[in-house]
Write an enzyme that holds these catalytic residues in place. Structure first.
Site, PDB file in Angstrom:
ATOM      1  CG  HIS A  53      -1.878  -1.104   1.365  1.00 27.07           C
ATOM      2  ND1 HIS A  53      -3.244  -0.981   1.972  1.00 27.07           N
ATOM      3  CD2 HIS A  53      -2.075  -2.148   0.367  1.00 27.07           C
ATOM      4  CE1 HIS A  53      -3.768  -1.946   1.701  1.00 27.07           C
ATOM      5  NE2 HIS A  53      -3.190  -2.808   0.789  1.00 27.07           N
ATOM      6  CD  GLU A  55      -1.972   4.154   3.308  1.00 25.30           C
ATOM      7  OE1 GLU A  55      -2.947   4.459   3.704  1.00 25.30           O
ATOM      8  OE2 GLU A  55      -1.846   3.319   2.289  1.00 25.30           O
ATOM      9  CB  CYS A  83      -6.468  -0.384   5.219  1.00 25.05           C
ATOM     10  SG  CYS A  83      -4.879  -1.035   5.174  1.00 25.05           S
ATOM     11  CB  CYS A  86      -1.997   1.484   6.156  1.00 30.54           C
ATOM     12  SG  CYS A  86      -1.722   0.681   4.774  1.00 30.54           S
TER      13      CYS A  86
END
Length: 150
Positions: A53, A55, A83, A86
């Protein structure tokens, strides 16, 4: 630079991710003096890695660039509410402030859904600032998924 200009960088990362066929999410790590340390967009498909992801990639790059494992007093700008995975990474990295654009009612882990930072087991919770360039972030996501569904 201002928080809007940092979010503009994250939005460009999100657009680049969309052009690669990735869900359009972008992230930027900013040092206490306001310099951009790292930036990334989603790369889960490209890297065949469900943890890639934006992040997580930005946190990894910032830590590698600085030779540290934690980023206290650093800011993270991300186009979509992180999410739960993260949010956990943000907590472990000790990010000082989190700025995000669009809320994620389905998969958010900050103020929607799991609310990771609210749990007593959470090691660190950053200061939160939501809704930064939310319209632009929402439009990117909506257009991306509309194109896939047509």
């Amino acid at each position: 630079m201002t928080f809007r200009s940092h979010m503009d960088i994250a939005l460009r990362e999100a657009q680049n991710a969309a052009e690669r066929g990735e869900v359009p999410v972008g992230a930027v790590i900013v040092s206490p003096n306001g310099s951009v340390i790292a930036q990334a967009g989603n790369r889960t498909r490209e890297l065949s890695d469900p943890t890639a992801h934006a992040e997580v990639l930005a946190i990894r790059a910032a830590c590698a660039a600085l030779g540290v494992e934690r980023l206290p007093e650093h800011d993270l700008y991300v186009t979509l509410e992180p999410c739960p995975m993260c949010a956990g990474a943000i907590s472990f990295a000790r990010i000082g402030r989190l700025y995000y654009g669009a809320a994620d009612p389905k998969s958010g882990g900050v103020e929607q859904g799991a609310r990771v930072f609210s749990h007593p087991q959470c090691h660190h919770a950053p200061e939160l600032f939501d809704g930064i360039s939310a319209d632009a972030a929402t439009t990117l996501l909506r257009d991306f998924f509309a194109e896939r569904r047509s």
